[in-house]
Motif scaffolding. Sequence first.
Motif, PDB file in Angstrom:
ATOM      1  N   UNK A  52      21.656  39.977  12.952  1.00  0.00           N
ATOM      2  CA  UNK A  52      20.745  40.655  12.047  1.00  0.00           C
ATOM      3  C   UNK A  52      19.333  40.604  12.613  1.00  0.00           C
ATOM      4  N   UNK A  53      18.657  41.747  12.564  1.00  0.00           N
ATOM      5  CA  UNK A  53      17.274  41.853  13.004  1.00  0.00           C
ATOM      6  C   UNK A  53      16.454  42.446  11.865  1.00  0.00           C
ATOM      7  N   UNK A 106      20.995  38.654  -0.697  1.00  0.00           N
ATOM      8  CA  UNK A 106      22.073  39.050   0.212  1.00  0.00           C
ATOM      9  C   UNK A 106      22.968  37.876   0.556  1.00  0.00           C
ATOM     10  N   UNK A 107      24.199  38.216   0.926  1.00  0.00           N
ATOM     11  CA  UNK A 107      25.098  37.216   1.498  1.00  0.00           C
ATOM     12  C   UNK A 107      24.710  37.035   2.955  1.00  0.00           C
ATOM     13  N   UNK A 108      24.916  35.844   3.454  1.00  0.00           N
ATOM     14  CA  UNK A 108      24.610  35.616   4.860  1.00  0.00           C
ATOM     15  C   UNK A 108      25.009  34.227   5.291  1.00  0.00           C
ATOM     16  N   UNK A 109      24.550  33.880   6.489  1.00  0.00           N
ATOM     17  CA  UNK A 109      24.813  32.558   7.045  1.00  0.00           C
ATOM     18  C   UNK A 109      23.748  32.234   8.074  1.00  0.00           C
ATOM     19  N   UNK A 110      23.572  30.944   8.309  1.00  0.00           N
ATOM     20  CA  UNK A 110      22.689  30.473   9.370  1.00  0.00           C
ATOM     21  C   UNK A 110      23.579  30.102  10.540  1.00  0.00           C
ATOM     22  N   UNK A 116      14.523  38.406  15.126  1.00  0.00           N
ATOM     23  CA  UNK A 116      15.567  37.695  14.379  1.00  0.00           C
ATOM     24  C   UNK A 116      14.969  37.123  13.110  1.00  0.00           C
ATOM     25  N   UNK A 117      15.817  36.902  12.108  1.00  0.00           N
ATOM     26  CA  UNK A 117      15.358  36.319  10.855  1.00  0.00           C
ATOM     27  C   UNK A 117      15.251  34.809  10.991  1.00  0.00           C
ATOM     28  N   UNK A 137      19.066  33.454  10.661  1.00  0.00           N
ATOM     29  CA  UNK A 137      19.718  33.915   9.448  1.00  0.00           C
ATOM     30  C   UNK A 137      20.318  35.283   9.734  1.00  0.00           C
ATOM     31  N   UNK A 138      21.572  35.467   9.366  1.00  0.00           N
ATOM     32  CA  UNK A 138      22.270  36.746   9.529  1.00  0.00           C
ATOM     33  C   UNK A 138      22.750  37.186   8.155  1.00  0.00           C
TER      34      UNK A 138
END
Length: 190
Positions: free
Chosen positions: A53-54, A111-115, A65-66, A86-87
Amino acid sequence: MLDRDGSISILKVSSLEGIIFSNILDSALVEMAERQMEIKGKIQIKPKRFIHTRVSFNGGGKWSSLVPPTKTFNGGSFTCQENCHLHLHIDATRWIGEAVAPRTAIGLVVAHGNVGTHLDYDDVSIFVSNDGGNKWKHAVPGAYKIVVGNFGGIILLARSKGLSRGLLYSLDHGENFDQFHFAPVGSEIF
């Protein structure tokens, strides 16, 4: 389907001009992995491991990047040690809902995401930003249906799969989530 620039999905934050999130397939990493697989005699690679994710804060002029939150929802540390970002899941999948950035809730993104090093489809959590994606909070682990109301003043989360006796809600723009039980036994929420 990929766009010409490698984008898989895009989210524009409609409440703040110029903020765009994009999931991209890192083609350089895919090519490198394919070469390594050919050398080792293996054929199959998993392209999902190369989705990143950008974010752009100037309408696509510069992408980065986040930056992940510094701690988990319960004050712990993330397990990722190197190249951690973070994506976000921008588009919906079967159990993971799409990212939400309502026009009426200025700067709010849920949002859903993950590190980690790439977008993960198994280990997801809810992340919240109140400044258009500059800073993030790890709000709740797991996959949920997301509803935002009252200009971001209320956020409702209902489990995406499995049985539930209630839902989670926030009355402070995602800073804290509380439980509301409305059933004595678990039921599926649609």
